[in-house]
Design a protein around this motif. Structure first.
Motif, PDB file in Angstrom:
ATOM      1  N   CYS A 281      66.858  38.299 -33.702  1.00  0.00           N
ATOM      2  CA  CYS A 281      67.988  38.678 -32.842  1.00  0.00           C
ATOM      3  C   CYS A 281      67.800  38.128 -31.423  1.00  0.00           C
ATOM      4  O   CYS A 281      68.771  37.768 -30.762  1.00  0.00           O
ATOM      5  N   THR A 309      70.649  50.214 -29.303  1.00  0.00           N
ATOM      6  CA  THR A 309      69.583  49.956 -30.276  1.00  0.00           C
ATOM      7  C   THR A 309      69.534  50.939 -31.448  1.00  0.00           C
ATOM      8  O   THR A 309      68.941  50.620 -32.478  1.00  0.00           O
ATOM      9  N   ILE A 332      75.696  53.030 -25.961  1.00  0.00           N
ATOM     10  CA  ILE A 332      76.784  52.951 -26.942  1.00  0.00           C
ATOM     11  C   ILE A 332      76.228  53.131 -28.363  1.00  0.00           C
ATOM     12  O   ILE A 332      76.948  53.095 -29.343  1.00  0.00           O
TER      13      ILE A 332
HETATM   14  P1  NAI Z   1      71.349  47.102 -35.574  1.00  0.00           P
HETATM   15  O1  NAI Z   1      70.166  47.546 -36.328  1.00  0.00           O
HETATM   16  O2  NAI Z   1      72.200  45.988 -36.085  1.00  0.00           O
HETATM   17  O3  NAI Z   1      70.948  46.708 -34.078  1.00  0.00           O
HETATM   18  C1  NAI Z   1      70.037  47.389 -33.277  1.00  0.00           C
HETATM   19  C2  NAI Z   1      69.169  46.339 -32.579  1.00  0.00           C
HETATM   20  O4  NAI Z   1      68.356  46.967 -31.597  1.00  0.00           O
HETATM   21  C3  NAI Z   1      68.231  45.621 -33.558  1.00  0.00           C
HETATM   22  O5  NAI Z   1      68.438  44.226 -33.500  1.00  0.00           O
HETATM   23  C4  NAI Z   1      66.837  46.005 -33.071  1.00  0.00           C
HETATM   24  O6  NAI Z   1      65.889  44.987 -33.241  1.00  0.00           O
HETATM   25  C5  NAI Z   1      67.103  46.322 -31.600  1.00  0.00           C
HETATM   26  N1  NAI Z   1      66.093  47.211 -30.996  1.00  0.00           N
HETATM   27  C6  NAI Z   1      65.440  48.265 -31.541  1.00  0.00           C
HETATM   28  N2  NAI Z   1      64.612  48.835 -30.661  1.00  0.00           N
HETATM   29  C7  NAI Z   1      64.722  48.118 -29.510  1.00  0.00           C
HETATM   30  C8  NAI Z   1      64.127  48.219 -28.227  1.00  0.00           C
HETATM   31  N3  NAI Z   1      63.217  49.172 -27.963  1.00  0.00           N
HETATM   32  N4  NAI Z   1      64.508  47.340 -27.279  1.00  0.00           N
HETATM   33  C9  NAI Z   1      65.414  46.360 -27.544  1.00  0.00           C
HETATM   34  N5  NAI Z   1      66.005  46.218 -28.755  1.00  0.00           N
HETATM   35  C10 NAI Z   1      65.679  47.095 -29.715  1.00  0.00           C
HETATM   36  O7  NAI Z   1      72.257  48.418 -35.388  1.00  0.00           O
HETATM   37  P2  NAI Z   1      73.798  48.437 -34.940  1.00  0.00           P
HETATM   38  O8  NAI Z   1      74.646  48.433 -36.152  1.00  0.00           O
HETATM   39  O9  NAI Z   1      74.007  47.452 -33.884  1.00  0.00           O
HETATM   40  O10 NAI Z   1      73.897  49.934 -34.358  1.00  0.00           O
HETATM   41  C11 NAI Z   1      73.220  50.314 -33.169  1.00  0.00           C
HETATM   42  C12 NAI Z   1      73.564  51.759 -32.829  1.00  0.00           C
HETATM   43  O11 NAI Z   1      74.957  51.862 -32.515  1.00  0.00           O
HETATM   44  C13 NAI Z   1      73.352  52.751 -33.968  1.00  0.00           C
HETATM   45  O12 NAI Z   1      72.910  53.974 -33.417  1.00  0.00           O
HETATM   46  C14 NAI Z   1      74.738  52.917 -34.558  1.00  0.00           C
HETATM   47  O13 NAI Z   1      74.844  54.104 -35.286  1.00  0.00           O
HETATM   48  C15 NAI Z   1      75.579  52.872 -33.325  1.00  0.00           C
HETATM   49  N6  NAI Z   1      76.986  52.493 -33.464  1.00  0.00           N
HETATM   50  C16 NAI Z   1      77.811  52.876 -32.449  1.00  0.00           C
HETATM   51  C17 NAI Z   1      79.145  52.551 -32.449  1.00  0.00           C
HETATM   52  C18 NAI Z   1      80.044  53.005 -31.355  1.00  0.00           C
HETATM   53  O14 NAI Z   1      81.269  52.873 -31.480  1.00  0.00           O
HETATM   54  N7  NAI Z   1      79.531  53.532 -30.268  1.00  0.00           N
HETATM   55  C19 NAI Z   1      79.740  51.758 -33.549  1.00  0.00           C
HETATM   56  C20 NAI Z   1      78.781  51.359 -34.551  1.00  0.00           C
HETATM   57  C21 NAI Z   1      77.456  51.707 -34.492  1.00  0.00           C
END
Ligand code: NAI
Length: 463
Positions: A281, A309, A332
């Motif tokens: 990523c 994240t 977010i």
């Molecule tokens: P994802 O798994 O695709 O992306 C998360 C990223 O964060 C990964 O690439 C990971 O390597 C990175 N990461 C993890 N720990 C980290 C750290 N300490 N520092 C920097 N990067 C780090 O997950 P996705 O689908 O992007 O979802 C992320 C969050 O957003 C989840 O909690 C999900 O439930 C939520 N979400 C929120 C929405 C909204 O409308 N607010 C909509 C969809 C998902």
């Protein structure tokens, strides 16, 4: 007594007008009403729904009802309810328990209420983040003697959850177990809830089948990405009215939500930097043209900090201590533990307006914290637009139909909808935006080894 708890039923007219507009932007859900409205495949389903009570969710709820389900609903976040949406749905006769700005104690009491069907129990869960599932499964384990589970709360959330479990245990012994055993399946909306489900299954603690809606391509590669692309900056603007162009914004995480969030800020003219732990990523971010940095590098200089994240303790107190005066901090991702908000509690808080606080750090610098660290696109704005939520929720409805009508064919575990349904969801959204699809010729289909009607990709294709 009315079987709902909402802000004000007088908001129902306004809510209904917006619901009617949203229907015109949610072709997937409306197509399912046409396709299944007569057969009513969800007849007999009693769905306990825990998902942000917005206008778009209102269209989802009314689709489930049109397909024959009985539905009770709560929001999956204390700040995400749109009170006019809740009012319109309550007015239509669906029991809703959701108020924007409800307390944590109310949040868990409302989660309990969604399972209180007159007939006794819910038999399906539609979840976003996994709290409704957690409530029932944890309660049943405590009932089975694992009382240590609710002895030491690690956060305000847990304190409220444990209190609610104790209350229900005292009022109705055996209820959690009966409720758990009645559940035929759960469909889960988001990345964080899906992580929880896989974890439960790995530990042998998932007693029913679950459909991971998030990992339908037409969910995570659209809602998480294009949804956040529109709703992140919307939330920051409604909260702060800050000039975005020229500012330095840091996006922590470059998964689906991070990609949409970075694009959102870039589109608004901000100079965007990204932090990542995953080399793939990180490389993607760099090749998309973002500078990839560590938070330590930029804590003192950036203007806007956004976590995406799904991880905990990403922006820590030591980062916030370094931030410059009036830096904006928001999340977010699904839960509020991405930012160490608890560590700020003993500082001076000035509430600017609902879901916007100014916090004075020991250095004298102030930071603007959005939605107390809870997901800001739903706390400070109205979440994603209807069109992209239609794709997500069409998957939700298909998952509910699958589990309700064929649940017996599934062993406990976490499943993804088959690719032909994923492609169907996409197909249902093409006409609305004038997309003209090219038809594969039979010899071409043979040549690349796919059926003319699809599916067009293997399961491991990544889009
Ligand atoms: P994802 O798994 O695709 O992306 C998360 C990223 O964060 C990964 O690439 C990971 O390597 C990175 N990461 C993890 N720990 C980290 C750290 N300490 N520092 C920097 N990067 C780090 O997950 P996705 O689908 O992007 O979802 C992320 C969050 O957003 C989840 O909690 C999900 O439930 C939520 N979400 C929120 C929405 C909204 O409308 N607010 C909509 C969809 C998902």
């Amino acid at each position: 007594m009315a079987d709902y708890i909402i802000r004000d039923i007088a908001l129902a007219d306004y809510g209904r007008k917006e619901l009617t507009i949203a229907e015109t932007e949610m072709p997937g859900l409306m197509a399912l009403r046409d396709e299944f409205g007569t057969d009513k495949p969800l007849r007999g389903a009693r769905i306990a729904g825990s998902l942000h009570m917005t206008i778009q969710t209102g269209v989802l709820i009314e689709t489930l009802v049109a397909l024959g389900a009985d539905v009770r609903w709560a929001s999956c976040n204390i700040f995400s309810t749109q009170d006019h949406a809740a009012a319109a749905i309550a007015q239509a006769g669906v029991p809703v328990f959701a108020i924007k700005g409800e307390t944590l104690a109310e949040y868990w009491a409302y989660t309990d209420r969604i399972f209180q069907f007159g007939e006794g129990t819910a038999n399906m869960i539609l979840d976003d983040g996994g709290d409704a599932t957690l409530y029932i499964l944890m309660g049943a384990r405590v009932e089975a003697g694992e009382t240590a589970l609710i002895e030491k709360p690690g956060s305000e959330e847990e304190e409220a959850l444990f209190a609610q479990i104790r209350k229900r245990l005292a009022e109705s012994p055996g209820w959690f177990t009966a409720q758990r055993d009645a559940i035929r399946g759960v469909s889960e909306e988001t990345t964080t809830g899906v992580h929880r489900l896989y974890d439960l299954h790995k530990k042998g603690l998932l007693p029913f089948p679950a459909i991971n809606v998030n990992d339908s391509v037409t969910k995570s590669k659209f809602d998480n990405k294009y949804g956040c692309k529109e709703s992140l900056v919307d939330g920051i603007r409604r909260a702060t009215d800050t000039m975005m162009a020229g500012k330095v914004a840091v996006v922590c995480g470059y998964g689906d939500v991070g990609k949409g969030s970075a694009a959102s800020l870039r589109g608004a003219g901000a100079r965007v930097k990204v932090t990542e732990v995953d080399p793939i990523c990180a490389l993607q971010a760099a090749m998309d043209g973002y500078e990839v940095v560590t938070l330590e590098d930029v804590a003192a200089s950036a203007d806007i900090f956004i976590t995406t994240t799904g991880n905990k303790d990403v922006i820590r107190i030591e980062h916030m201590r370094e931030m410059k005066d009036m830096a904006i901090v928001g999340n977010i991702g699904h839960f509020d533990n991405e930012i160490q908000v608890a560590a700020l509690r003993n500082h001076k808080w000035t509430n600017i307006k609902d879901q916007v606080d100014m916090i004075e750090m020991p250095s004298g610098a102030r930071i603007i914290l959005l939605s107390e660290g809870r997901l800001l696109n739903l706390g400070n704005a109205t979440g994603h637009p209807s069109f992209v939520m239609s794709a997500s929720f069409t998957n939700q409805v298909l998952a509910q139909i699958e589990l309700w009508t064929k649940g017996d064919e599934y062993r406990p575990g976490v499943y993804i909808l088959p690719k032909h349904l994923d492609e169907k969801v996409a197909r249902l959204h093409l006409a609305k935006i004038g997309v003209k699809l090219t038809e594969l010729r039979p010899d071409q289909a043979d040549y690349i080894g796919v059926p003319v009607q699809g599916p067009y990709k293997s399961d491991h294709y990544r889009y």
